[in-house]
Design a protein around this motif. Structure first.
Motif, PDB file in Angstrom:
ATOM      1  N   PRO A  58       7.554  10.725   7.936  1.00 21.81           N
ATOM      2  CA  PRO A  58       7.291  10.380   6.538  1.00 21.81           C
ATOM      3  C   PRO A  58       5.803  10.106   6.285  1.00 21.81           C
ATOM      4  N   LEU A  59       5.057   9.824   7.353  1.00 17.05           N
ATOM      5  CA  LEU A  59       3.641   9.465   7.287  1.00 17.05           C
ATOM      6  C   LEU A  59       3.495   8.142   6.519  1.00 17.05           C
ATOM      7  N   PRO A  60       2.481   7.339   6.725  1.00 16.83           N
ATOM      8  CA  PRO A  60       1.359   7.615   7.611  1.00 16.83           C
ATOM      9  C   PRO A  60       1.738   7.496   9.086  1.00 16.83           C
ATOM     10  N   GLN A 115      12.062   9.211  -0.659  1.00 22.87           N
ATOM     11  CA  GLN A 115      11.591   9.830   0.591  1.00 22.87           C
ATOM     12  C   GLN A 115      12.730  10.644   1.205  1.00 22.87           C
ATOM     13  N   ARG A 122       7.531  -0.393  -5.634  1.00 23.57           N
ATOM     14  CA  ARG A 122       7.489  -0.614  -4.170  1.00 23.57           C
ATOM     15  C   ARG A 122       7.226  -2.095  -3.951  1.00 23.57           C
ATOM     16  N   HIS A 150      14.427   3.760   1.082  1.00 22.85           N
ATOM     17  CA  HIS A 150      13.350   4.563   0.485  1.00 22.85           C
ATOM     18  C   HIS A 150      14.009   5.874   0.031  1.00 22.85           C
ATOM     19  N   PRO A 193       0.820  -1.222   0.000  1.00 20.68           N
ATOM     20  CA  PRO A 193       0.000   0.000   0.000  1.00 20.68           C
ATOM     21  C   PRO A 193       0.849   1.265   0.000  1.00 20.68           C
ATOM     22  N   SER A 194       0.299   2.322  -0.563  1.00 22.07           N
ATOM     23  CA  SER A 194       0.959   3.634  -0.555  1.00 22.07           C
ATOM     24  C   SER A 194      -0.072   4.702  -0.862  1.00 22.07           C
ATOM     25  N   THR A 195       0.056   5.836  -0.218  1.00 24.22           N
ATOM     26  CA  THR A 195      -0.706   7.023  -0.624  1.00 24.22           C
ATOM     27  C   THR A 195       0.254   8.060  -1.197  1.00 24.22           C
ATOM     28  N   ARG A 196       1.234   8.484  -0.384  1.00 25.19           N
ATOM     29  CA  ARG A 196       2.105   9.601  -0.776  1.00 25.19           C
ATOM     30  C   ARG A 196       3.041   9.268  -1.931  1.00 25.19           C
ATOM     31  N   THR A 197       3.762   8.160  -1.832  1.00 25.49           N
ATOM     32  CA  THR A 197       4.770   7.871  -2.861  1.00 25.49           C
ATOM     33  C   THR A 197       4.077   7.705  -4.210  1.00 25.49           C
TER      34      THR A 197
HETATM   35  N1   CP Z   1       6.031   8.129   3.228  1.00 28.78           N
HETATM   36  C1   CP Z   1       5.511   7.148   2.460  1.00 28.78           C
HETATM   37  O1   CP Z   1       6.236   6.353   1.825  1.00 28.78           O
HETATM   38  O2   CP Z   1       4.151   7.147   2.432  1.00 28.78           O
HETATM   39  P1   CP Z   1       3.258   6.096   1.634  1.00 28.78           P
HETATM   40  O3   CP Z   1       3.482   4.743   2.259  1.00 28.78           O
HETATM   41  O4   CP Z   1       1.846   6.595   1.786  1.00 28.78           O
HETATM   42  O5   CP Z   1       3.724   6.108   0.199  1.00 28.78           O
END
Ligand code: CP
Length: 304
Positions: free
Chosen positions: A262-264, A134, A103, A131, A50-54
């Motif tokens: 880095p979130l989440p 990031q 990823r 990463h 899963p990922s939102t930002r990347t």
């Molecule tokens: N910081 C980061 O990699 O966020 P995601 O897992 O949402 O991509």
């Protein structure tokens, strides 16, 4: 091919070059200016985790630059579900696209993929490994919101499984940072990385409580405990909730302390901290767009 796999070997000049490019691209990332410099270029997104930002900041970066995206979507919707190997997936997708963001839950997957790829591989996170993109946005955030040279920084939380801190340590070593490593004993930074830092003459201080460092640091970089990487759920339960940033914790901090993540996040930063001037983590997430624009330009050989 210009792959982006790990920050371990990156020189300060290489890091600065990307940060300088990102600064020039910020107005485009904000939508204040438009460009078509990536017209005709195609970026593939292969996300096995899963990922939102990347994922979404790479999409935003490519679209804002006038390029296009192809996205494998979920693992279940791809032929991985039928048993296709990562190597064969890369052999095929790298022929469709000009670059591939990968990823994957396995450490070393991006390096392995680069051996089978006919286009550049960008590591979007490989298990508990690295990463690098990031890290570039983390450096950019520190440069914009604090200072990079002779920084006193605390990296806190899950330093064992947290790939963002693994990559960030190596990059910070190029700027002569003092690095405080703050974690539960079970989640200390792997010894091989600590040894690498010491070999680079970096001041490393190991602590197990944020109270020990909070008054000294310019940046507090918090990370989530990586539940998904623990082989034993009982081990996770022992360390979850062990570190948390609250308004009380930061009462005695430097006035210009910046808190990054880095979130989440799950529960390791109290929402009450969000409204303080120390909170930099949502700006940090935005800076992923200009920085990933710069990375794409570099990897695809596109001139600003
Ligand atoms: N910081 C980061 O990699 O966020 P995601 O897992 O949402 O991509």
């Amino acid at each position: 091919l210009h792959h982006i796999i790990s920050t371990r070997e990156y020189s300060r000049e290489m890091l600065d070059e990307i940060l300088d490019m990102a600064e020039k691209l910020e107005p485009i990332a904000r939508g204040e200016k438009t460009t078509k410099i990536m017209d005709g270029k195609l970026l593939a997104l292969l996300f096995f985790e899963p990922s939102t930002r990347t994922r979404m900041s790479f999409e935003t970066a490519m679209l804002r630059l006038g390029g296009q995206i192809i996205n494998m979507g979920s693992v279940e919707a791809s032929s991985i579900a039928k048993g296709e190997s990562l190597a064969d997936t890369i052999r095929v997708v790298s022929r469709y696209a000009d670059a591939v963001v990968l990823r994957h839950p396995r450490e070393g997957a991006a390096l392995m993929a680069s051996e089978f790829s006919s286009s550049p591989i960008i590591n979007g996170g490989d298990g508990a490994g690295h990463h690098p993109t990031q890290t570039l946005l983390d450096l950019y955030t520190i440069r914009r919101e604090s200072r990079l040279d002779h920084l006193n920084i605390a990296l806190a939380g899950d330093l064992k499984y947290g790939r963002t801190v693994h990559s960030l340590c190596y990059a910070l070593s190029r700027y002569g940072a003092q690095i405080n490593l703050v974690s539960p004993r079970e989640l200390e930074l792997p010894k091989r990385i600590v040894d690498d830092l010491k070999a680079r003459d970096i001041k490393v201080h190991i602590a197990h409580s944020m109270e020990d460092v909070i008054e000294e640091v310019d940046v507090l970089y918090m990370t989530r405990i990586q539940k998904e990487r623990f082989p034993d759920p009982a081990e996770f339960n022992r360390v979850s909730n062990s570190m948390r940033i609250t308004e009380e914790l930061i009462e005695g901090c430097k006035p210009n302390l910046k808190i990054m993540h880095p979130l989440p996040r799950v529960n390791e930063i109290s929402p009450a901290v969000d409204k303080t001037e120390h909170a930099a983590y949502f700006k940090q997430a935005f800076y992923g767009v200009p920085v990933r624009m710069a990375i794409l330009c570099k990897v695809l050989g596109v001139d600003l």
